[in-house]
Design an enzyme around this catalytic site. Structure first.
Site, PDB file in Angstrom:
ATOM      1  N   GLU A   1      -9.487   3.779   2.311  1.00 48.76           N
ATOM      2  CA  GLU A   1      -9.004   3.850   0.925  1.00 48.76           C
ATOM      3  C   GLU A   1      -7.942   2.802   0.618  1.00 48.76           C
ATOM      4  O   GLU A   1      -7.757   2.426  -0.530  1.00 48.76           O
ATOM      5  CB  GLU A   1      -8.453   5.253   0.641  1.00 48.76           C
ATOM      6  CG  GLU A   1      -6.980   5.492   1.017  1.00 48.76           C
ATOM      7  CD  GLU A   1      -6.690   5.326   2.512  1.00 48.76           C
ATOM      8  OE1 GLU A   1      -7.633   5.435   3.311  1.00 48.76           O
ATOM      9  OE2 GLU A   1      -5.520   5.075   2.872  1.00 48.76           O
TER      10      GLU A   1
ATOM     11  N   LYS B   1      -9.864  13.114   8.196  1.00 50.37           N
ATOM     12  CA  LYS B   1      -9.372  12.744   9.518  1.00 50.37           C
ATOM     13  C   LYS B   1      -9.281  13.971  10.419  1.00 50.37           C
ATOM     14  O   LYS B   1      -9.152  15.093   9.917  1.00 50.37           O
ATOM     15  CB  LYS B   1      -7.959  12.135   9.384  1.00 50.37           C
ATOM     16  CG  LYS B   1      -7.911  10.761   8.757  1.00 50.37           C
ATOM     17  CD  LYS B   1      -6.484  10.259   8.664  1.00 50.37           C
ATOM     18  CE  LYS B   1      -6.416   8.880   8.029  1.00 50.37           C
ATOM     19  NZ  LYS B   1      -7.044   7.821   8.835  1.00 50.37           N
TER      20      LYS B   1
ATOM     21  N   ASP C   1      -2.471  10.222   3.480  1.00 53.24           N
ATOM     22  CA  ASP C   1      -3.871   9.840   3.663  1.00 53.24           C
ATOM     23  C   ASP C   1      -4.559  10.859   4.568  1.00 53.24           C
ATOM     24  O   ASP C   1      -4.469  10.791   5.790  1.00 53.24           O
ATOM     25  CB  ASP C   1      -3.950   8.425   4.278  1.00 53.24           C
ATOM     26  CG  ASP C   1      -5.385   8.004   4.560  1.00 53.24           C
ATOM     27  OD1 ASP C   1      -6.318   8.666   4.054  1.00 53.24           O
ATOM     28  OD2 ASP C   1      -5.563   7.002   5.288  1.00 53.24           O
TER      29      ASP C   1
ATOM     30  N   LYS D   1       0.862  -1.192   0.000  1.00 60.55           N
ATOM     31  CA  LYS D   1       0.000   0.000   0.000  1.00 60.55           C
ATOM     32  C   LYS D   1       0.893   1.235   0.000  1.00 60.55           C
ATOM     33  O   LYS D   1       1.715   1.409   0.892  1.00 60.55           O
ATOM     34  CB  LYS D   1      -0.918  -0.006   1.222  1.00 60.55           C
ATOM     35  CG  LYS D   1      -1.688   1.299   1.450  1.00 60.55           C
ATOM     36  CD  LYS D   1      -2.582   1.258   2.690  1.00 60.55           C
ATOM     37  CE  LYS D   1      -3.204   2.633   2.966  1.00 60.55           C
ATOM     38  NZ  LYS D   1      -4.044   2.657   4.186  1.00 60.55           N
TER      39      LYS D   1
ATOM     40  N   ASP E   1       1.665   6.394   5.501  1.00 62.14           N
ATOM     41  CA  ASP E   1       0.695   5.449   4.946  1.00 62.14           C
ATOM     42  C   ASP E   1       1.221   4.760   3.679  1.00 62.14           C
ATOM     43  O   ASP E   1       0.508   3.987   3.052  1.00 62.14           O
ATOM     44  CB  ASP E   1      -0.636   6.176   4.668  1.00 62.14           C
ATOM     45  CG  ASP E   1      -1.836   5.279   4.855  1.00 62.14           C
ATOM     46  OD1 ASP E   1      -1.706   4.229   5.512  1.00 62.14           O
ATOM     47  OD2 ASP E   1      -2.921   5.624   4.340  1.00 62.14           O
TER      48      ASP E   1
ATOM     49  N   ARG F   1      -7.783  -0.384   1.180  1.00 63.88           N
ATOM     50  CA  ARG F   1      -8.344  -1.610   0.574  1.00 63.88           C
ATOM     51  C   ARG F   1      -8.795  -1.359  -0.852  1.00 63.88           C
ATOM     52  O   ARG F   1      -8.763  -2.256  -1.697  1.00 63.88           O
ATOM     53  CB  ARG F   1      -9.477  -2.139   1.469  1.00 63.88           C
ATOM     54  CG  ARG F   1     -10.578  -1.152   1.703  1.00 63.88           C
ATOM     55  CD  ARG F   1     -11.450  -1.510   2.903  1.00 63.88           C
ATOM     56  NE  ARG F   1     -10.882  -1.055   4.173  1.00 63.88           N
ATOM     57  CZ  ARG F   1     -11.468  -1.213   5.354  1.00 63.88           C
ATOM     58  NH1 ARG F   1     -12.632  -1.845   5.442  1.00 63.88           N
ATOM     59  NH2 ARG F   1     -10.900  -0.771   6.447  1.00 63.88           N
TER      60      ARG F   1
HETATM   61  N1  BES Z   1      -4.147   4.584   6.881  1.00 60.99           N
HETATM   62  C1  BES Z   1      -5.297   4.390   7.685  1.00 60.99           C
HETATM   63  C2  BES Z   1      -5.050   3.414   8.835  1.00 60.99           C
HETATM   64  C3  BES Z   1      -4.251   3.937   9.990  1.00 60.99           C
HETATM   65  C4  BES Z   1      -4.815   4.818  10.886  1.00 60.99           C
HETATM   66  C5  BES Z   1      -2.985   3.476  10.213  1.00 60.99           C
HETATM   67  C6  BES Z   1      -4.077   5.249  11.967  1.00 60.99           C
HETATM   68  C7  BES Z   1      -2.248   3.891  11.303  1.00 60.99           C
HETATM   69  C8  BES Z   1      -2.798   4.790  12.190  1.00 60.99           C
HETATM   70  C9  BES Z   1      -6.443   3.822   6.864  1.00 60.99           C
HETATM   71  O1  BES Z   1      -6.488   4.269   5.551  1.00 60.99           O
HETATM   72  C10 BES Z   1      -7.690   4.263   7.524  1.00 60.99           C
HETATM   73  O2  BES Z   1      -7.938   5.435   7.561  1.00 60.99           O
HETATM   74  N2  BES Z   1      -8.452   3.308   8.033  1.00 60.99           N
HETATM   75  C11 BES Z   1      -9.649   3.611   8.727  1.00 60.99           C
HETATM   76  C12 BES Z   1     -10.701   2.600   8.305  1.00 60.99           C
HETATM   77  C13 BES Z   1     -12.082   2.936   8.780  1.00 60.99           C
HETATM   78  C14 BES Z   1     -12.588   4.154   8.071  1.00 60.99           C
HETATM   79  C15 BES Z   1     -12.971   1.749   8.512  1.00 60.99           C
HETATM   80  C16 BES Z   1      -9.373   3.526  10.221  1.00 60.99           C
HETATM   81  O3  BES Z   1      -8.603   2.671  10.640  1.00 60.99           O
HETATM   82  O4  BES Z   1      -9.889   4.369  10.944  1.00 60.99           O
HETATM   83 ZN    ZN Z   2      -4.712   4.837   4.706  1.00 60.82          ZN
HETATM   84 MN    MN Z   3      -7.533   6.113   5.418  1.00 62.52          MN
END
Ligand code: BES
Ligand code: ZN
Ligand code: MN
Length: 499
Positions: A354, A282, A275, A270, A293, A356
């Site tokens: 995003e 966020k 992000d 990835k 990311d 996935r």
């Molecule tokens: N890149 C993030 C995951 C992440 C968040 C990694 C914080 C490390 C620290 C990913 O793209 C994401 O935002 N995932 C969301 C998924 C949710 C919307 C279902 C998450 O983990 O909040």
């Molecule tokens: Zn992400």
């Molecule tokens: Mn994300």
């Protein structure tokens, strides 16, 4: 950094600025510590009786010991003897290397690998020393005009061993150097700011690796070519940003076709160079950390570099899907339905899920290689950090053999993973009223439903997914990329060639 072995003199005769020897917390000296203790008339036993408990991770520096030619002896705590395994040895070599850096010496000799350790070979222990030394020497200075601390002076590390162990140790040191260089590449890419390390920059870095290593063929697809591949899901994320996306394919072909008659192993990373969450934006606090990311992608580049330097006798293919996730007039909206490369439609209920969306198309692309196995690496979910913290990478696979091989590669390299469930019962959470699948599965088991989403695109091969959201970087005062899971992946690939 230069690596060598020392086989000649008795350990107390070795002339060096810093000599590393290990002691167990049960008061048992390793043979190396014993030699130093005897030569110095009990200097080590004396500190063991007073201030030094030899706990794992601890160390003590003893200077100018009588009867010992080394300027300093670094006594390293190994913890309990019965608990001393590969991870403990790797950590001890890291303590030795870090101390050499702190002491500001230019060279040092480690005798730690001369102690047998369950689940390791001398070759693997030598590997651990060399990669520890390179990791200790890493400094981020790419976007600084002044140094905050003096540059490390460590230039040479030697491993003390018997004459009989010399060849094996040298082999391990060379391998450890390759792994250390791969780790540090992954760290640098992670640490670089997101306005420098863009998708284009990752593509250029991959191309440069292709120039530096004969075994690597690198192809970087731009937006037009990605469109021609029908990666509608990946492109839907990329569309929200002004930075153009790239899709990187790196292929390592062993010399003289030494593929061991096996199909390639494919790594998929990835590569979100930033992000923001997109329209499902966020919160601002710590959002800068979303430059990390792309650490899955960085680990693919780092591992491919290691594989190439090792001249591994196995075909390995590294794939990276890279873009930014930004809010804009062209960005994904909650409710949008997109069509993936596989033909399956996806309802985007949260634009922040995003990773996935990007990975699913890369996983479908991987089918064309008829791989032996595919492993994807992604900073995929905050939920994985909740579940496992910053200690273990989350490992998801329905294939017990592949899962076990990755778990033991993690233990051997001190870069551990923990297996998570992937039962079909979780799939229900991804039901959508308007598409074949939804891109989120709600609060419960967030890292599992993310893995379940990916599993829908992996029916053509054996597959494992590594969620590195908690392990790819450290936050706070020590903020920085770790280079994980390059050690685990490289160890896994080495084990595929019988090492
Ligand atoms: N890149 C993030 C995951 C992440 C968040 C990694 C914080 C490390 C620290 C990913 O793209 C994401 O935002 N995932 C969301 C998924 C949710 C919307 C279902 C998450 O983990 O909040
Ligand atoms: Zn992400
Ligand atoms: Mn994300």
């Amino acid at each position: 950094m230069e690596f060598s072995t020392q086989t000649s003199a008795g350990l107390h005769q070795v002339r060096t600025a810093a000599l590393g020897v290990g002691v167990f917390s049960d008061g048992v000296l390793t043979a190396a510590a014993e030699v130093i203790d005897r030569a110095s008339e009990g200097a080590i036993s004396a500190v063991l009786k007073s201030e030094f408990k030899a706990k794992a991770g601890s160390h003590l520096v003893l200077r100018s010991l009588p009867g010992v030619k080394a300027e300093r002896v670094i006594v390293i705590g190994l913890g309990k003897q019965e608990a001393y395994k590969a991870t403990g040895h790797a950590a001890a070599e890291q303590t030795f290397a870090n101390t050499c850096i702190t002491l500001n010496v230019t060279e040092g000799v480690s005798a730690l690998a001369s102690t047998e350790c369950e689940g390791t070979t001398l070759r693997a222990r030598a590997r651990a020393l060399a990669s520890a030394a390179l990791r200790a020497g890493y400094r981020y200075d790419a976007t600084r005009t002044k140094d905050i601390e003096p540059a490390p002076r460590l230039k040479k590390i030697s491993l003390w061993t018997t004459r009989a162990g010399n060849t094996e140790a040298r082999q391990g040191l060379a391998e450890g150097a390759a792994i250390g260089n791969g780790i540090n590449l992954a760290r640098l890419l992670g640490d670089l700011p997101p306005n420098v390390c863009t998708p284009t920059y990752l593509g250029e870095t991959a191309k440069k690796l292709g120039k530096d290593f004969k075994s690597l063929k690198v192809e970087v697809l731009g937006r037009k070519q990605i469109e021609a591949e029908n990666m509608g899901s990946f492109l839907s994320v990329a569309r929200g940003s002004d930075e153009p996306p790239v899709f990187i394919v790196m292929r390592h072909t062993p010399k003289n076709g030494k593929t061991r008659g096996k199909a390639p192993i494919v790594l998929v990373g990835k590569g979100l160079t930033f992000d923001s969450g997109g329209i499902s934006i966020k919160p601002s606090a710590n959002m800068d950390e979303m430059k990390y990311d792309m650490c899955g992608a960085a680990s693919v580049l780092g591992t491919m570099r290691a594989v190439a330097e090792l001249e591994l006798d196995r075909e390995v293919i590294g794939i990276v899907a890279s873009c930014e996730n930004m809010p804009s007039g062209r960005a994904n909206k909650p409710g949008d339905v997109v069509t993936s490369k596989s033909g399956q439609t996806i309802e985007i209920l949260n634009t922040d899920a995003e990773g996935r969306l990007v990975l699913c198309d890369a996983l479908t692309y991987a089918e064309r290689f008829k791989p032996e196995a595919v492993i994807d690496i992604a900073t995929l979910t905050g939920a994985c950090v909740v579940a496992l913290g910053h200690v273990n990478t989350g490992l998801f696979s329905k294939d017990d053999e592949l899962a076990d091989q990755l778990l033991s590669a993690g233990r051997e390299s001190g870069d551990t993973a923990w297996r998570m469930p992937l039962d079909d019962a979780y799939q229900e959470q991804l039901r959508s009223n308007f598409a074949d699948i939804a891109n989120i599965g709600g609060m419960p088991a967030g890292s599992v439903t993310a893995a379940c989403f990916l599993s829908r695109f992996t029916n053509a091969y054996r597959w494992a997914h590594l969620d590195i959201a908690g392990t790819a970087w450290k936050g706070g005062k020590e903020k920085g990329a770790t280079g994980r899971p390059v050690p685990m992946l490289t160890q896994f690939l080495l084990s595929q060639t019988g090492e």
